[in-house]
Design an enzyme around this catalytic site. Sequence first.
Site, PDB file in Angstrom:
ATOM      1  N   CYS A 132     -23.789  38.889 166.485  1.00 16.68           N
ATOM      2  CA  CYS A 132     -22.787  38.700 165.436  1.00 16.68           C
ATOM      3  C   CYS A 132     -21.600  39.639 165.657  1.00 16.68           C
ATOM      4  O   CYS A 132     -21.694  40.832 165.386  1.00 16.68           O
ATOM      5  CB  CYS A 132     -23.418  38.955 164.069  1.00 16.68           C
ATOM      6  N   CYS A 135     -20.164  41.229 162.425  1.00 14.50           N
ATOM      7  CA  CYS A 135     -20.957  42.328 161.873  1.00 14.50           C
ATOM      8  C   CYS A 135     -20.836  43.582 162.737  1.00 14.50           C
ATOM      9  O   CYS A 135     -20.687  44.678 162.223  1.00 14.50           O
ATOM     10  CB  CYS A 135     -22.442  41.961 161.805  1.00 14.50           C
ATOM     11  N   ASP A 136     -20.945  43.436 164.055  1.00 13.22           N
ATOM     12  CA  ASP A 136     -21.098  44.607 164.927  1.00 13.22           C
ATOM     13  C   ASP A 136     -19.872  44.938 165.773  1.00 13.22           C
ATOM     14  O   ASP A 136     -19.815  46.017 166.369  1.00 13.22           O
ATOM     15  CB  ASP A 136     -22.304  44.391 165.864  1.00 13.22           C
TER      16      ASP A 136
END
Length: 300
Positions: A132, A135-136
């Site tokens: 992701c 997200c990261d």
Amino acid sequence: MNECDVFIIGAGPAGMTAALYAMRYGESVVLADQGAPGGQLLLIDEIENYPGLGKVKGFELAENMEKELGKLGLSATFMEVSSIKKDGNKFKISTSEGEYEAKAVIIATGAGHRELGLENEKHLVGRGISYCATCDGPFFKGKDVVVVGGGDTALTDALYLSKIANKVHLVHRRNEFRGQKVLSDKVRSNEKITLYLSHQVVKANEEGGKLSSVELENGEVIKADGLFIFVGITPNSSFLGSLIETENGFVVTNGKMETSLEGVYAIGDVRNTPLRQVSTAVGDGAIAAFEVDEYLKRKS
Ligand SMILES: Cc1cc2nc3c(=O)[nH]c(=O)nc-3n(C[C@H](O)[C@H](O)[C@H](O)COP(=O)(O)OP(=O)(O)OC[C@H]3O[C@@H](n4cnc5c(N)ncnc54)[C@H](O)[C@@H]3O)c2cc1C
């Protein structure tokens, strides 16, 4: 026993749309999700291809859908569904919050990432390997990253990562991308993205418990702090057991979103659809709610 007309499993865009329509048809609805409402919308940085909204943040679209449901008096209930059983004309749904009974069920459980199958893949998740970018991605500011895949998600996220990372190495096993041309054109003209077409990642090397480099099938080693894997999706359908017909795990439906079991419908990414997008999930949700309403009228 908690009873309702229609029990919707999953509060992603498909499930929330089905809930919105079902509420407007005057049905009693339970909308269950094991996580926060929004599903994969919460993993998307910006959506550019949902008509009428221009560019919209994934979490904003999720929040707006949730607010609209709230206006109708419905909010998603936090629970995991573990099984569904047919019981006469009704369905018994086992959840982490107890058992529910419904006249119809809509499965909107979506899909999750597929693994690449590297030896130490699981161990390196959170230590350099991610599925992701939204997200990261921010953890890799100014660093070098490798992206694997050739579909829309890989291309979109390679572009997103190019705004954060120092360099993006995009590895794809075929010599053409599967994703939309508009995206592959942007990728090809992006100076921060280096392409490795017709190549495969075969090994993730680590140093001090963290990813240090990625090895290709021809022995080439790419130094990288991050490895973002976008090689397809797996449907969230294992809890269904043998209840309904599936194909490679994806629920088989007809154009009315009916599954092989009368009264059970499937929508969005979890079904065998040719295109998995927010717009298609939303369309499926509207059709299923309409068909459930017709079904309930027939049965009453
Ligand atoms: C990184 C990324 C970028 C994307 N970019 C775009 C884009 O730009 N444009 C676009 O149109 N689409 C995009 N997509 C695809 C889009 O997000 C999906 O097609 C869409 O979210 C599918 O909706 P859905 O409701 O079917 O499933 P999901 O969004 O997956 O929602 C399913 C929900 O079901 C819940 N659930 C699963 N199993 C259970 C269970 N047993 N019990 C209870 N709840 C359960 C999950 O927690 C989840 O909330 C992207 C996806 C990703 C991951």
